[in-house]
Design a protein around this motif. Sequence first.
Motif, PDB file in Angstrom:
ATOM      1  N   HIS A  53       0.911  -1.261   0.011  1.00  0.00           N
ATOM      2  CA  HIS A  53      -0.088  -0.154   0.121  1.00  0.00           C
ATOM      3  C   HIS A  53       0.732   1.307  -0.148  1.00  0.00           C
ATOM      4  O   HIS A  53       0.687   2.208  -0.687  1.00  0.00           O
ATOM      5  N   LYS A  54       1.940   1.419   0.520  1.00  0.00           N
ATOM      6  CA  LYS A  54       2.975   2.525   1.222  1.00  0.00           C
ATOM      7  C   LYS A  54       3.589   2.921  -0.290  1.00  0.00           C
ATOM      8  O   LYS A  54       3.641   3.989  -0.707  1.00  0.00           O
ATOM      9  N   TYR A  55       3.639   1.795  -1.109  1.00  0.00           N
ATOM     10  CA  TYR A  55       4.417   2.091  -2.565  1.00  0.00           C
ATOM     11  C   TYR A  55       3.640   2.766  -3.477  1.00  0.00           C
ATOM     12  O   TYR A  55       4.126   3.736  -3.989  1.00  0.00           O
ATOM     13  N   PHE A  56       2.214   2.519  -3.272  1.00  0.00           N
ATOM     14  CA  PHE A  56       1.301   3.359  -4.114  1.00  0.00           C
ATOM     15  C   PHE A  56       0.827   4.622  -3.454  1.00  0.00           C
ATOM     16  O   PHE A  56       0.736   5.757  -4.353  1.00  0.00           O
ATOM     17  N   ASP A  57       1.105   4.832  -2.455  1.00  0.00           N
ATOM     18  CA  ASP A  57       0.706   6.320  -1.594  1.00  0.00           C
ATOM     19  C   ASP A  57       1.989   7.096  -2.126  1.00  0.00           C
ATOM     20  O   ASP A  57       1.712   8.109  -2.574  1.00  0.00           O
ATOM     21  N   TYR A  58       3.301   6.397  -1.947  1.00  0.00           N
ATOM     22  CA  TYR A  58       4.239   7.391  -2.504  1.00  0.00           C
ATOM     23  C   TYR A  58       4.176   7.618  -3.949  1.00  0.00           C
ATOM     24  O   TYR A  58       4.388   8.714  -4.486  1.00  0.00           O
ATOM     25  N   GLN A  59       3.645   6.682  -4.842  1.00  0.00           N
ATOM     26  CA  GLN A  59       3.309   6.808  -6.338  1.00  0.00           C
ATOM     27  C   GLN A  59       2.536   7.962  -6.551  1.00  0.00           C
ATOM     28  O   GLN A  59       2.728   8.619  -7.366  1.00  0.00           O
ATOM     29  N   LEU A  60       1.520   8.065  -5.691  1.00  0.00           N
ATOM     30  CA  LEU A  60       0.447   9.529  -5.808  1.00  0.00           C
ATOM     31  C   LEU A  60       1.316  10.831  -5.721  1.00  0.00           C
ATOM     32  O   LEU A  60       1.075  11.424  -6.440  1.00  0.00           O
ATOM     33  N   ILE A  61       2.186  10.479  -4.720  1.00  0.00           N
ATOM     34  CA  ILE A  61       3.051  11.925  -4.354  1.00  0.00           C
ATOM     35  C   ILE A  61       3.669  12.186  -5.572  1.00  0.00           C
ATOM     36  O   ILE A  61       3.929  13.477  -6.042  1.00  0.00           O
ATOM     37  N   LYS A  96      -3.982   8.736 -11.900  1.00  0.00           N
ATOM     38  CA  LYS A  96      -4.560   8.929 -10.535  1.00  0.00           C
ATOM     39  C   LYS A  96      -5.454   7.831 -10.427  1.00  0.00           C
ATOM     40  O   LYS A  96      -5.436   7.328  -9.284  1.00  0.00           O
ATOM     41  N   THR A  97      -6.569   7.697 -11.371  1.00  0.00           N
ATOM     42  CA  THR A  97      -7.585   6.965 -11.004  1.00  0.00           C
ATOM     43  C   THR A  97      -6.972   5.451 -11.060  1.00  0.00           C
ATOM     44  O   THR A  97      -7.657   4.527 -10.226  1.00  0.00           O
ATOM     45  N   LEU A  98      -6.187   5.022 -11.995  1.00  0.00           N
ATOM     46  CA  LEU A  98      -5.726   3.799 -11.906  1.00  0.00           C
ATOM     47  C   LEU A  98      -5.037   3.260 -10.608  1.00  0.00           C
ATOM     48  O   LEU A  98      -5.116   2.316 -10.062  1.00  0.00           O
ATOM     49  N   ILE A  99      -4.237   4.591 -10.229  1.00  0.00           N
ATOM     50  CA  ILE A  99      -3.479   4.097  -8.931  1.00  0.00           C
ATOM     51  C   ILE A  99      -4.258   4.016  -7.637  1.00  0.00           C
ATOM     52  O   ILE A  99      -4.108   3.047  -6.858  1.00  0.00           O
ATOM     53  N   LYS A 100      -5.452   4.818  -7.580  1.00  0.00           N
ATOM     54  CA  LYS A 100      -6.554   4.816  -6.521  1.00  0.00           C
ATOM     55  C   LYS A 100      -7.239   3.279  -6.618  1.00  0.00           C
ATOM     56  O   LYS A 100      -7.592   2.663  -5.563  1.00  0.00           O
ATOM     57  N   SER A 101      -7.519   2.915  -7.737  1.00  0.00           N
ATOM     58  CA  SER A 101      -8.128   1.623  -7.953  1.00  0.00           C
ATOM     59  C   SER A 101      -7.055   0.486  -7.680  1.00  0.00           C
ATOM     60  O   SER A 101      -7.525  -0.397  -6.843  1.00  0.00           O
ATOM     61  N   LYS A 102      -5.971   0.530  -7.821  1.00  0.00           N
ATOM     62  CA  LYS A 102      -4.872  -0.455  -7.248  1.00  0.00           C
ATOM     63  C   LYS A 102      -4.815  -0.433  -5.640  1.00  0.00           C
ATOM     64  O   LYS A 102      -4.738  -1.477  -5.334  1.00  0.00           O
ATOM     65  N   LEU A 103      -5.142   0.722  -5.342  1.00  0.00           N
ATOM     66  CA  LEU A 103      -4.897   0.977  -3.716  1.00  0.00           C
ATOM     67  C   LEU A 103      -6.078   0.281  -2.968  1.00  0.00           C
ATOM     68  O   LEU A 103      -6.077  -0.526  -2.038  1.00  0.00           O
ATOM     69  N   ASN A 104      -7.269   0.440  -3.577  1.00  0.00           N
ATOM     70  CA  ASN A 104      -8.501  -0.180  -3.306  1.00  0.00           C
ATOM     71  C   ASN A 104      -8.456  -1.813  -3.279  1.00  0.00           C
ATOM     72  O   ASN A 104      -8.948  -2.288  -2.622  1.00  0.00           O
ATOM     73  N   ASP A 105      -7.679  -2.240  -4.371  1.00  0.00           N
ATOM     74  CA  ASP A 105      -7.617  -3.700  -4.727  1.00  0.00           C
ATOM     75  C   ASP A 105      -6.639  -4.068  -3.569  1.00  0.00           C
ATOM     76  O   ASP A 105      -7.212  -5.327  -3.056  1.00  0.00           O
ATOM     77  N   LEU A 106      -5.731  -3.402  -3.354  1.00  0.00           N
ATOM     78  CA  LEU A 106      -4.768  -3.838  -2.203  1.00  0.00           C
ATOM     79  C   LEU A 106      -5.364  -3.723  -0.893  1.00  0.00           C
ATOM     80  O   LEU A 106      -5.092  -4.902  -0.093  1.00  0.00           O
ATOM     81  N   LYS A 107      -6.185  -3.075  -0.703  1.00  0.00           N
ATOM     82  CA  LYS A 107      -7.196  -3.087   0.812  1.00  0.00           C
ATOM     83  C   LYS A 107      -7.861  -4.124   0.730  1.00  0.00           C
ATOM     84  O   LYS A 107      -8.035  -4.701   1.870  1.00  0.00           O
ATOM     85  N   ARG A 108      -8.544  -4.595  -0.240  1.00  0.00           N
ATOM     86  CA  ARG A 108      -9.513  -5.402  -0.266  1.00  0.00           C
ATOM     87  C   ARG A 108      -9.092  -6.963  -0.017  1.00  0.00           C
ATOM     88  O   ARG A 108      -9.233  -7.737   0.584  1.00  0.00           O
ATOM     89  N   GLU A 109      -7.800  -6.888  -0.810  1.00  0.00           N
ATOM     90  CA  GLU A 109      -6.971  -8.185  -0.551  1.00  0.00           C
ATOM     91  C   GLU A 109      -6.358  -8.357   1.020  1.00  0.00           C
ATOM     92  O   GLU A 109      -6.277  -9.467   1.275  1.00  0.00           O
ATOM     93  N   LEU A 110      -5.948  -7.292   1.495  1.00  0.00           N
ATOM     94  CA  LEU A 110      -5.469  -7.152   2.820  1.00  0.00           C
ATOM     95  C   LEU A 110      -6.652  -7.627   3.852  1.00  0.00           C
ATOM     96  O   LEU A 110      -6.350  -8.372   4.846  1.00  0.00           O
TER      97      LEU A 110
END
Length: 201
Positions: A53-61, A96-110
């Motif tokens: 999750h942290k990887y994609f948070d940094y990617q948004l920055i 931005k939409t793709l990264i947020k979608s990926k973050l949501n997928d990771l949250k669901r997986e976790l």
Amino acid sequence: MPAYYTDEEFIHMFVNSNEVINNYNTKLGHIKQKLYTINIYTDVQKHIKNNKHKYFDYQLIVLRFTELIGYIIYPESHLKIKSIINNNIVTINEEKTLIKSKLNDLKRELKSKQFQKATKKIVNKLNLAQMNKLLPSDIIENVAEHLVNKRPSKKKSPTNWQNFCKHRKLAGLNYKDNSSVWNSLSFDIKCKYKNQYYTHF
């Protein structure tokens, strides 16, 4: 590659841009500052697995600073980038939409992994309690899933004062005297009313 363009590519785009009209040195200084920030985050990303999750948070920055550089270089036509998610050329907003979608997928997986782990733990406890001799394994798993989803009660425990008033009411004593009697009690007795079954009279 977490950075969308190298420092040299950004500088080359800036030099060759027809949309940069004035304040070249100031704008170049702003670009260099933002590139410095991007480099900091990309260096940190190198030490994080790309499925975290942290990887994609940094990617948004990184994306946000890339967007700011894009506003300086191409204020009218906007910057296009190669997506780190699907490797297609996309706009900043699409990425931005793709990264947020990926973050949501990771949250669901976790959440799913945590749920499975908690379910397995409860199944093991039920098996240790010999429940597998009474019930089939699929029912035990079903019970475990329900126990994992069960939320704790949000009912607040009564206060010492409420416990005191309840006992006086049950004893048939005059409720109008509750306040004066409560005030006359010692601190130790008041604290004992934390136990809802305690009564001093």
